[in-house]
Design a protein around this motif. Structure first.
Motif, PDB file in Angstrom:
ATOM      1  N   ALA A 289      38.866  61.914 -85.291  1.00 52.47           N
ATOM      2  CA  ALA A 289      37.580  62.085 -84.759  1.00 52.47           C
ATOM      3  C   ALA A 289      36.656  61.191 -84.776  1.00 52.47           C
ATOM      4  CB  ALA A 289      36.916  62.841 -85.515  1.00 52.47           C
ATOM      5  N   ALA A 290      37.452  60.632 -86.000  1.00 51.44           N
ATOM      6  CA  ALA A 290      37.064  59.106 -87.026  1.00 51.44           C
ATOM      7  C   ALA A 290      36.681  57.863 -85.766  1.00 51.44           C
ATOM      8  CB  ALA A 290      36.747  58.456 -88.016  1.00 51.44           C
ATOM      9  N   VAL A 291      38.341  57.499 -85.431  1.00 55.92           N
ATOM     10  CA  VAL A 291      37.686  56.977 -84.306  1.00 55.92           C
ATOM     11  C   VAL A 291      37.968  57.067 -83.409  1.00 55.92           C
ATOM     12  CG1 VAL A 291      40.047  55.524 -83.014  1.00 55.92           C
ATOM     13  CG2 VAL A 291      40.652  55.842 -85.402  1.00 55.92           C
ATOM     14  N   ALA A 292      37.645  57.998 -82.685  1.00 55.53           N
ATOM     15  CA  ALA A 292      37.091  58.128 -81.106  1.00 55.53           C
ATOM     16  C   ALA A 292      35.697  57.825 -81.781  1.00 55.53           C
ATOM     17  CB  ALA A 292      37.827  59.985 -81.139  1.00 55.53           C
ATOM     18  N   LEU A 293      34.925  58.925 -81.955  1.00 55.06           N
ATOM     19  CA  LEU A 293      33.766  58.530 -82.633  1.00 55.06           C
ATOM     20  C   LEU A 293      33.210  56.993 -82.916  1.00 55.06           C
ATOM     21  CD1 LEU A 293      32.791  62.131 -83.910  1.00 55.06           C
ATOM     22  CD2 LEU A 293      32.549  60.972 -81.839  1.00 55.06           C
ATOM     23  N   LYS A 294      34.129  55.701 -82.515  1.00 57.42           N
ATOM     24  CA  LYS A 294      34.197  54.532 -83.628  1.00 57.42           C
ATOM     25  C   LYS A 294      33.677  54.181 -84.679  1.00 57.42           C
ATOM     26  CE  LYS A 294      33.714  53.218 -78.377  1.00 57.42           C
ATOM     27  NZ  LYS A 294      32.768  52.163 -77.577  1.00 57.42           N
TER      28      LYS A 294
ATOM     29  N   ILE B 225      34.898  54.056 -87.380  1.00 52.95           N
ATOM     30  CA  ILE B 225      35.558  53.246 -88.367  1.00 52.95           C
ATOM     31  C   ILE B 225      36.097  52.016 -87.957  1.00 52.95           C
ATOM     32  CG2 ILE B 225      38.060  52.570 -89.028  1.00 52.95           C
ATOM     33  CD1 ILE B 225      37.262  55.217 -90.483  1.00 52.95           C
ATOM     34  N   GLY B 226      35.333  50.847 -89.502  1.00 53.10           N
ATOM     35  CA  GLY B 226      35.189  49.422 -89.211  1.00 53.10           C
ATOM     36  C   GLY B 226      34.573  49.070 -90.431  1.00 53.10           C
ATOM     37  N   TYR B 227      34.564  47.348 -89.506  1.00 52.51           N
ATOM     38  CA  TYR B 227      34.461  46.369 -90.885  1.00 52.51           C
ATOM     39  C   TYR B 227      32.920  47.245 -91.960  1.00 52.51           C
ATOM     40  CZ  TYR B 227      31.755  42.685 -93.321  1.00 52.51           C
ATOM     41  OH  TYR B 227      31.445  41.404 -93.776  1.00 52.51           O
ATOM     42  N   ASP B 228      33.044  47.292 -93.467  1.00 52.02           N
ATOM     43  CA  ASP B 228      32.449  47.501 -94.362  1.00 52.02           C
ATOM     44  C   ASP B 228      31.546  46.716 -95.050  1.00 52.02           C
ATOM     45  OD1 ASP B 228      33.995  47.551 -95.783  1.00 52.02           O
ATOM     46  OD2 ASP B 228      34.530  49.841 -96.494  1.00 52.02           O
ATOM     47  N   ALA B 229      31.682  45.486 -94.549  1.00 48.83           N
ATOM     48  CA  ALA B 229      31.125  44.616 -95.889  1.00 48.83           C
ATOM     49  C   ALA B 229      31.421  44.610 -97.178  1.00 48.83           C
ATOM     50  CB  ALA B 229      29.433  44.774 -96.313  1.00 48.83           C
ATOM     51  N   SER B 230      33.057  45.594 -97.249  1.00 54.69           N
ATOM     52  CA  SER B 230      33.651  45.791 -98.906  1.00 54.69           C
ATOM     53  C   SER B 230      32.792  46.373 -99.853  1.00 54.69           C
ATOM     54  CB  SER B 230      34.110  44.171 -99.822  1.00 54.69           C
ATOM     55  OG  SER B 230      35.259  43.308 -98.560  1.00 54.69           O
TER      56      SER B 230
ATOM     57  N   VAL C 155      32.112  50.077 -99.782  1.00 51.03           N
ATOM     58  CA  VAL C 155      32.367  50.559 -99.871  1.00 51.03           C
ATOM     59  C   VAL C 155      34.347  51.174-100.442  1.00 51.03           C
ATOM     60  CG1 VAL C 155      31.040  52.482-100.451  1.00 51.03           C
ATOM     61  CG2 VAL C 155      31.954  51.603 -98.235  1.00 51.03           C
ATOM     62  N   SER C 156      34.496  49.472-100.379  1.00 52.37           N
ATOM     63  CA  SER C 156      35.925  48.647-100.223  1.00 52.37           C
ATOM     64  C   SER C 156      35.906  47.752-100.503  1.00 52.37           C
ATOM     65  CB  SER C 156      36.250  48.996 -99.047  1.00 52.37           C
ATOM     66  OG  SER C 156      35.686  47.782 -98.027  1.00 52.37           O
ATOM     67  N   VAL C 157      37.355  47.186-100.709  1.00 58.79           N
ATOM     68  CA  VAL C 157      37.525  45.183-101.851  1.00 58.79           C
ATOM     69  C   VAL C 157      38.281  45.206-100.093  1.00 58.79           C
ATOM     70  CG1 VAL C 157      38.657  44.663-103.793  1.00 58.79           C
ATOM     71  CG2 VAL C 157      37.495  46.591-103.824  1.00 58.79           C
ATOM     72  N   GLY C 158      37.975  44.329 -99.466  1.00 67.61           N
ATOM     73  CA  GLY C 158      38.807  43.816 -98.464  1.00 67.61           C
ATOM     74  C   GLY C 158      38.918  44.567 -96.872  1.00 67.61           C
ATOM     75  N   TRP C 159      39.024  46.072 -96.710  1.00 68.07           N
ATOM     76  CA  TRP C 159      39.784  46.471 -96.534  1.00 68.07           C
ATOM     77  C   TRP C 159      38.609  47.056 -95.345  1.00 68.07           C
ATOM     78  CZ3 TRP C 159      40.830  47.841-100.992  1.00 68.07           C
ATOM     79  CH2 TRP C 159      40.749  48.821-102.120  1.00 68.07           C
ATOM     80  N   CYS C 160      38.815  47.408 -94.183  1.00 69.59           N
ATOM     81  CA  CYS C 160      38.360  48.820 -93.717  1.00 69.59           C
ATOM     82  C   CYS C 160      38.284  50.006 -93.801  1.00 69.59           C
ATOM     83  CB  CYS C 160      37.965  48.278 -92.156  1.00 69.59           C
ATOM     84  SG  CYS C 160      37.874  46.794 -91.180  1.00 69.59           S
ATOM     85  N   TRP C 161      36.619  50.719 -93.269  1.00 69.86           N
ATOM     86  CA  TRP C 161      36.882  52.339 -93.375  1.00 69.86           C
ATOM     87  C   TRP C 161      35.634  52.378 -92.742  1.00 69.86           C
ATOM     88  CZ3 TRP C 161      34.125  55.006 -98.063  1.00 69.86           C
ATOM     89  CH2 TRP C 161      34.183  55.912 -98.583  1.00 69.86           C
ATOM     90  N   VAL C 162      34.468  52.879 -93.202  1.00 71.08           N
ATOM     91  CA  VAL C 162      33.191  53.595 -92.372  1.00 71.08           C
ATOM     92  C   VAL C 162      32.522  52.332 -92.071  1.00 71.08           C
ATOM     93  CG1 VAL C 162      31.523  54.963 -92.272  1.00 71.08           C
ATOM     94  CG2 VAL C 162      33.682  55.728 -93.638  1.00 71.08           C
ATOM     95  N   ASN C 163      32.627  51.860 -90.127  1.00 70.59           N
ATOM     96  CA  ASN C 163      31.661  50.447 -89.881  1.00 70.59           C
ATOM     97  C   ASN C 163      30.146  51.123 -90.289  1.00 70.59           C
ATOM     98  OD1 ASN C 163      30.907  49.103 -87.691  1.00 70.59           O
ATOM     99  ND2 ASN C 163      32.152  50.152 -86.854  1.00 70.59           N
ATOM    100  N   LEU C 164      29.855  49.557 -90.383  1.00 74.79           N
ATOM    101  CA  LEU C 164      28.177  49.302 -90.710  1.00 74.79           C
ATOM    102  C   LEU C 164      27.571  50.532 -90.082  1.00 74.79           C
ATOM    103  CD1 LEU C 164      28.730  45.593 -92.371  1.00 74.79           C
ATOM    104  CD2 LEU C 164      27.582  48.022 -93.596  1.00 74.79           C
ATOM    105  N   GLU C 165      27.398  49.460 -89.297  1.00 71.09           N
ATOM    106  CA  GLU C 165      26.707  50.773 -87.424  1.00 71.09           C
ATOM    107  C   GLU C 165      26.230  51.919 -87.203  1.00 71.09           C
ATOM    108  OE1 GLU C 165      28.156  48.268 -84.577  1.00 71.09           O
ATOM    109  OE2 GLU C 165      27.649  46.378 -85.023  1.00 71.09           O
ATOM    110  N   ALA C 166      27.539  52.455 -88.332  1.00 69.20           N
ATOM    111  CA  ALA C 166      27.657  53.843 -87.927  1.00 69.20           C
ATOM    112  C   ALA C 166      26.456  54.624 -88.382  1.00 69.20           C
ATOM    113  CB  ALA C 166      28.054  55.035 -88.667  1.00 69.20           C
ATOM    114  N   ALA C 167      25.685  55.088 -87.415  1.00 71.74           N
ATOM    115  CA  ALA C 167      24.090  55.533 -88.122  1.00 71.74           C
ATOM    116  C   ALA C 167      24.538  57.215 -88.751  1.00 71.74           C
ATOM    117  CB  ALA C 167      23.718  55.859 -87.038  1.00 71.74           C
ATOM    118  N   ASP C 168      25.321  57.225 -89.070  1.00 72.52           N
ATOM    119  CA  ASP C 168      25.277  58.726 -89.883  1.00 72.52           C
ATOM    120  C   ASP C 168      26.482  58.335 -91.237  1.00 72.52           C
ATOM    121  OD1 ASP C 168      27.661  58.625 -88.070  1.00 72.52           O
ATOM    122  OD2 ASP C 168      27.182  61.490 -87.952  1.00 72.52           O
ATOM    123  N   GLN C 169      26.474  57.206 -91.696  1.00 68.76           N
ATOM    124  CA  GLN C 169      27.402  55.998 -92.006  1.00 68.76           C
ATOM    125  C   GLN C 169      27.890  57.545 -93.699  1.00 68.76           C
ATOM    126  OE1 GLN C 169      25.512  52.890 -94.431  1.00 68.76           O
ATOM    127  NE2 GLN C 169      26.585  52.293 -92.224  1.00 68.76           N
TER     128      GLN C 169
END
Length: 333
Positions: free
Chosen positions: A137-142, A144-149, A151-165
């Motif tokens: 569901a997360a991938v289909a709704l776009k 997942i993506g870049y999160d500026a680290s 809430v991570s340490v270099g890897w990707c998680w919830v997209n910065l551009e997600a309105a309901d992140q």
């Protein structure tokens, strides 16, 4: 957008090296757990079978995190989404399998309920099915993506551009992480109390135990594991939760280098911690590994044969009490 107003967290090369090393150790630890399960069929108890599935989830998690830290993404790309999806699925699955093991031990030891294939199928459905559905569901709704680290340490998680992140951060990990903080200590405390009551009854009716020398060390090991399992989980995961809360508060402390490193190690070292607990600190498995490494010259080979459930097997073993059986289960798991 929650994190849009915050600058990206820079992950320094030294921090990346430490987290990459943690990923590698977790990969090796999870692989060792899988290896021991495959190598010695006689040690395949139901708790270790559940531990195998947890190790597979941690194995995939270590690989996906390693790739993410190595790439140190600075934007959303196809491999960022793929890595984020794999780490989301495996990390969430790891939470579910960790809780499944605790529920299994509670059901079998405290409730005394019989467990069959139905319970295992339920665990599979929850621990693989729910994370998979959330990830798809997360991938289909776009989401997942870049999160500026932040809430991570270099890897990707919830997209910065997600309105309901925030909602998707909860669904793809944080909600299950917070539930585990509550469920694991409660279940292991209930199990420990049940075992202590069994010990008290055993001491009252059998003050002199014929097998005391063998039983007491197992009791001590079991008690330590009951305490360490939830404590280690919370210690590893709490740094991720702290950074999540700091991000919600838009605090610059989220970029503290020490906190970033602890977050990176905590998220990636679960497989290594499980290996230390359930392989290196489990006498039966440790002795067999040492025997294999030493080409059969290790002293453990000349000891009486051992099983995972009951410790040493004697020619005419006395009937185990409930307390002895429970402690043998923990001491050798």
């Amino acid at each position: 957008m929650l994190m849009g107003t915050m600058p990206p967290t820079e992950v320094y090369p030294s921090e990346r090296v430490i987290v990459l090393l943690s990923c590698a150790l977790s990969f090796l630890g999870s692989s060792l757990l899988v290896f021991t399960h495959a190598l010695w069929p006689e040690l395949r108890t139901r708790p270790r079978q559940l531990l195998l599935y947890l190790s597979l989830a941690d194995l995939l998690s270590a690989v996906s995190y390693f790739y993410g830290v190595l790439q140190d993404f600075d934007s959303t790309s196809w491999d960022c989404v793929l890595q984020g999806a794999l780490s989301t699925f495996s990390n969430t699955s790891s939470f579910f399998w960790t809780m499944a093991i605790a529920f299994y031990l509670y059901i079998t030891i405290v409730r005394g309920a019989p467990t069959g294939t139905g319970l295992l199928c339920f665990f599979h459905g929850m621990s693989w099915g729910v994370p998979l559905a959330i990830t798809v569901a997360a991938v289909a709704l776009k989401k997942i993506g870049y999160d500026a680290s932040n809430v991570s340490v270099g890897w990707c998680w919830v997209n910065l551009e997600a309105a309901d992140q925030v909602l998707w951060m909860l669904l793809t990990g944080k909600l299950w992480e917070l539930l585990a903080y509550v469920i694991l200590p409660v279940l292991y405390i209930l199990i420990k109390k049940h075992i202590n009551r069994a010990h008290a009854a055993l001491s009252e009716y059998r003050p002199i135990l014929a097998r005391a020398p063998a039983f007491q060390p197992r009791t001590s090991i079991a008690d330590k594991k009951l305490i360490l399992i939830p404590l280690i989980f919370i210690f590893l995961r709490i740094w991720s939760t702290i950074r999540f809360i700091l991000t919600l508060c838009s605090s610059p402390a989220v970029q503290n280098p020490v906190l970033v490193v602890l977050h990176g190690i905590g998220n990636t070292f679960q497989g290594g911690a499980n290996c230390i607990m359930f392989v290196l600190c489990t006498r039966v498995i440790r002795n067999r590994l040492l025997s294999s490494l030493c080409c059969g010259r290790y002293g453990g080979l000349h000891q009486p044969s051992q099983s995972l459930e009951g410790g040493y097997q004697r020619a005419n073993p006395p009937k185990n009490t409930e307390a002895e059986q429970m402690n043998a289960e923990f001491a050798s798991t």
